[in-house]
Design an enzyme around this catalytic site. Structure first.
Site, short mmCIF file in Angstrom:
data_model
loop_
_atom_site.label_atom_id
_atom_site.label_comp_id
_atom_site.label_asym_id
_atom_site.label_seq_id
_atom_site.Cartn_x
_atom_site.Cartn_y
_atom_site.Cartn_z
N ALA A 1 -0.14 52.84 16.86
CA ALA A 1 -1.40 53.39 15.92
C ALA A 1 -2.26 54.05 16.89
O ALA A 1 -3.11 55.01 16.59
CB ALA A 1 -2.07 52.19 15.50
N GLU A 2 -2.51 53.76 18.14
CA GLU A 2 -3.41 54.04 19.17
C GLU A 2 -2.94 55.44 19.69
O GLU A 2 -3.89 56.20 19.72
CB GLU A 2 -3.67 53.14 20.31
CG GLU A 2 -4.25 51.91 19.99
CD GLU A 2 -5.58 52.20 19.71
OE1 GLU A 2 -6.12 52.96 20.00
OE2 GLU A 2 -6.23 51.01 19.23
N SER A 3 -1.92 55.60 20.13
CA SER A 3 -1.37 56.66 21.04
C SER A 3 -0.16 57.62 20.54
O SER A 3 0.24 58.49 20.89
CB SER A 3 -1.17 56.36 22.40
OG SER A 3 0.00 55.52 22.53
N TYR B 1 -7.56 51.40 10.23
CA TYR B 1 -6.74 50.71 11.45
C TYR B 1 -6.15 49.59 11.21
O TYR B 1 -4.85 49.03 11.57
CB TYR B 1 -7.56 50.77 12.60
CG TYR B 1 -6.87 50.26 13.99
CD1 TYR B 1 -6.37 51.19 14.84
CD2 TYR B 1 -7.11 49.10 14.34
CE1 TYR B 1 -6.04 51.02 16.10
CE2 TYR B 1 -6.73 48.61 15.87
CZ TYR B 1 -6.05 49.58 16.44
OH TYR B 1 -5.33 48.96 17.72
#
Length: 206
Positions: free
Chosen positions: A92-94, A178
């Site tokens: 999800a982040e990168s 998120y």
């Protein structure tokens, strides 16, 4: 933004801005923002101006997705976390890009802000192993502060202070999305690691 720790993250989706400004903060930290000098405090020192910032996601291949599984499993064991959770956060982040940098300056696989990386003693946030260990350490910290995974994830994204201030998941569209995204990714990665461990057990029993 946080109690003790400042951590701002953006979901790694297509984003763009005409100009990104880099400032030195009074405490020595670095701030990336799209706010011009007349919109930030005078005690911020302008370091650079970057025009045309843009990031686009490439295809997520199996090789790219699974490249860091060894480091993920090591961090999971060290900090008593599910490897699937760490991997879902990285996704999800990168999108598994170790060189990812968000518009606000969050860096690496688990999108650590420079101040957070320093607090967690991550010398090189673009080093995959260091970044995974740092992000996992922070997740472990948050699991000791909140009694549900959803709140841990919300705090990772929006800040511990915001979760406490709102008495739950903050009413931020990004944070709510998120939390849903991580929860949707978890079953996939739980199954992946379960299959991996089953194969290892089968080989060991031969």
């Amino acid at each position: 933004m946080r109690h003790l720790i400042l951590l701002t993250t953006l979901l790694c989706s297509m984003a763009s801005a005409d100009t990104i400004y880099q400032y030195r903060q009074p405490g020595g930290g670095v701030l990336f923002t799209d706010q011009a000098t007349d919109r930030v405090s005078r005690d911020h020192v302008l370091l650079s101006v970057r025009k045309g910032w843009e990031e686009k996601l490439g295809p997520l291949t199996a090789e790219k997705r699974d490249r860091y599984d060894g480091d993920i499993e090591y961090a999971a064991q060290r900090f008593a976390l599910e490897p699937a959770l760490i991997k879902a956060v990285i996704h999800a982040e990168s999108h598994f890009n170790p060189h990812a940098v968000s518009r606000v300056g969050a860096q690496g696989l688990m999108q650590l802000m420079p101040e957070t990386a320093a607090f967690l003693r991550v010398d090189d946030p673009f080093n995959a192993r260091q970044n995974i260990l740092g992000g996992s350490k922070f997740l472990h910290y948050l699991t000791g502060k909140f009694d549900s995974l959803d709140l841990v994830l919300a705090a990772y994204n929006a800040g511990e202070g915001n979760v406490r201030r709102h008495g739950g998941i903050p009413p931020f569209k990004e944070t709510q999305g998120y939390v849903k995204k991580i929860n949707s990714l978890l079953p996939r990665y739980r199954q992946q690691f379960a299959s991996h461990y089953a194969e290892e057990d089968a080989i060991a029993s031969r």
